[in-house]
Write a protein that holds these residues in place. Structure first.
Motif, PDB file in Angstrom:
ATOM      1  N   GLY A  59       0.715  -1.263   0.306  1.00 46.74           N
ATOM      2  CA  GLY A  59       0.131   0.441   0.055  1.00 46.74           C
ATOM      3  C   GLY A  59       0.549   1.296  -0.134  1.00 46.74           C
ATOM      4  N   ASP A  60      -0.086   2.325  -0.414  1.00 48.18           N
ATOM      5  CA  ASP A  60       0.521   3.762   0.126  1.00 48.18           C
ATOM      6  C   ASP A  60       1.726   3.963  -1.358  1.00 48.18           C
ATOM      7  OD1 ASP A  60      -1.060   4.995   1.048  1.00 48.18           O
ATOM      8  OD2 ASP A  60       0.260   3.860   2.889  1.00 48.18           O
ATOM      9  N   GLN A  83      10.955   4.437 -11.544  1.00 48.09           N
ATOM     10  CA  GLN A  83      11.235   6.163 -12.771  1.00 48.09           C
ATOM     11  C   GLN A  83       9.985   5.930 -12.461  1.00 48.09           C
ATOM     12  OE1 GLN A  83      13.229   6.172 -16.166  1.00 48.09           O
ATOM     13  NE2 GLN A  83      13.164   8.397 -16.183  1.00 48.09           N
ATOM     14  N   GLN A  84       8.718   5.490 -12.892  1.00 47.06           N
ATOM     15  CA  GLN A  84       7.811   5.512 -13.410  1.00 47.06           C
ATOM     16  C   GLN A  84       6.565   4.271 -12.605  1.00 47.06           C
ATOM     17  OE1 GLN A  84       5.557   7.235 -15.261  1.00 47.06           O
ATOM     18  NE2 GLN A  84       7.629   8.461 -15.884  1.00 47.06           N
ATOM     19  N   PRO A  85       6.053   4.810 -11.517  1.00 46.46           N
ATOM     20  CA  PRO A  85       5.529   3.685 -11.135  1.00 46.46           C
ATOM     21  C   PRO A  85       4.635   2.745 -11.689  1.00 46.46           C
ATOM     22  CG  PRO A  85       4.151   5.886 -10.691  1.00 46.46           C
ATOM     23  CD  PRO A  85       5.191   6.219 -11.965  1.00 46.46           C
ATOM     24  N   ILE A  86       4.353   1.438 -11.218  1.00 50.07           N
ATOM     25  CA  ILE A  86       3.583   0.129 -12.278  1.00 50.07           C
ATOM     26  C   ILE A  86       2.374  -0.089 -10.889  1.00 50.07           C
ATOM     27  CG2 ILE A  86       6.199  -0.201 -13.532  1.00 50.07           C
ATOM     28  CD1 ILE A  86       7.055  -2.354 -11.411  1.00 50.07           C
ATOM     29  N   ILE A  91      -2.729  -4.061  -2.853  1.00 48.75           N
ATOM     30  CA  ILE A  91      -3.533  -4.373  -1.518  1.00 48.75           C
ATOM     31  C   ILE A  91      -4.752  -3.076  -1.558  1.00 48.75           C
ATOM     32  CG2 ILE A  91      -2.596  -5.897   0.540  1.00 48.75           C
ATOM     33  CD1 ILE A  91      -2.255  -3.542   2.293  1.00 48.75           C
ATOM     34  N   ASP A  92      -3.999  -2.339  -1.647  1.00 48.32           N
ATOM     35  CA  ASP A  92      -4.548  -0.571  -2.099  1.00 48.32           C
ATOM     36  C   ASP A  92      -5.263  -0.464  -3.336  1.00 48.32           C
ATOM     37  OD1 ASP A  92      -2.154   0.307  -2.935  1.00 48.32           O
ATOM     38  OD2 ASP A  92      -2.225   1.813  -0.917  1.00 48.32           O
ATOM     39  N   GLY A  93      -4.803  -1.044  -4.303  1.00 48.02           N
ATOM     40  CA  GLY A  93      -4.954  -0.640  -5.402  1.00 48.02           C
ATOM     41  C   GLY A  93      -4.062  -0.019  -6.572  1.00 48.02           C
ATOM     42  N   LYS A  94      -3.157   0.939  -5.533  1.00 48.51           N
ATOM     43  CA  LYS A  94      -2.539   1.630  -5.670  1.00 48.51           C
ATOM     44  C   LYS A  94      -1.107   1.098  -6.548  1.00 48.51           C
ATOM     45  CE  LYS A  94      -3.475   5.220  -2.450  1.00 48.51           C
ATOM     46  NZ  LYS A  94      -3.480   5.927  -1.317  1.00 48.51           N
TER      47      LYS A  94
END
Length: 148
Positions: A59-60, A83-86, A91-94
């Motif tokens: 999460g987060d 470099q870029q989130p994937i 668990i939080d879908g982020k």
């Protein structure tokens, strides 16, 4: 045991490029294999096997991929800021951009579960996560990670 006990400055990567979870695990395994004397294939296979049991995205924007290995004598850590989130099926879908790889000895140890929990608590602190995302380089990120 604290992060500074298992993480070395050379094992902090800032700006890692990966398009998905499998590629990330492969890249981290390749880096780790040079230090732990276990093959990249073994590392990535075991880590992906662990991910199939349930995502290690806590999460987060944080993931803590981990697995146990018979031939490992002590815990090994590697931190990467992407470099870029994937997508990591967290668990939080982020999406995930802060990744702390933990390779653990297979032998049961009372320190391993608290170590995993400690890393998760540390990285999910908003101030620390913010500093890691703003760190200009690996040295700065290392300092943030190992500050008591």
């Amino acid at each position: 045991m604290v992060i500074g006990d298992i993480l070395l400055p050379a094992h902090v990567v800032v700006g890692l490029r990966c398009s998905d979870r499998a590629q990330l695990i492969s890249e981290l395994s390749s880096i780790a294999s040079k230090t732990v004397a276990l093959s990249q294939g073994l590392l990535s296979g075991r880590l992906l096997e662990r991910e199939r049991l349930g995502s290690t995205g806590v999460g987060d924007g944080v993931a803590i991929p981990h697995a146990r290995f018979e031939k490992l004598a002590q815990p090994f850590a590697l931190f990467a800021r992407l470099q870029q989130p994937i997508d990591f099926d967290a668990i939080d879908g982020k999406t995930v951009d802060l990744v702390f790889l933990l390779l653990l000895p297979a032998a049961s140890s009372r320190e391993q579960l608290p170590l995993l929990a400690s890393v998760a608590r540390h990285l999910r602190q908003q101030a620390i996560a913010r500093e890691l995302r703003a760190a200009a380089d690996a040295s700065t990120a290392f300092q943030v990670l190992t500050r008591a």
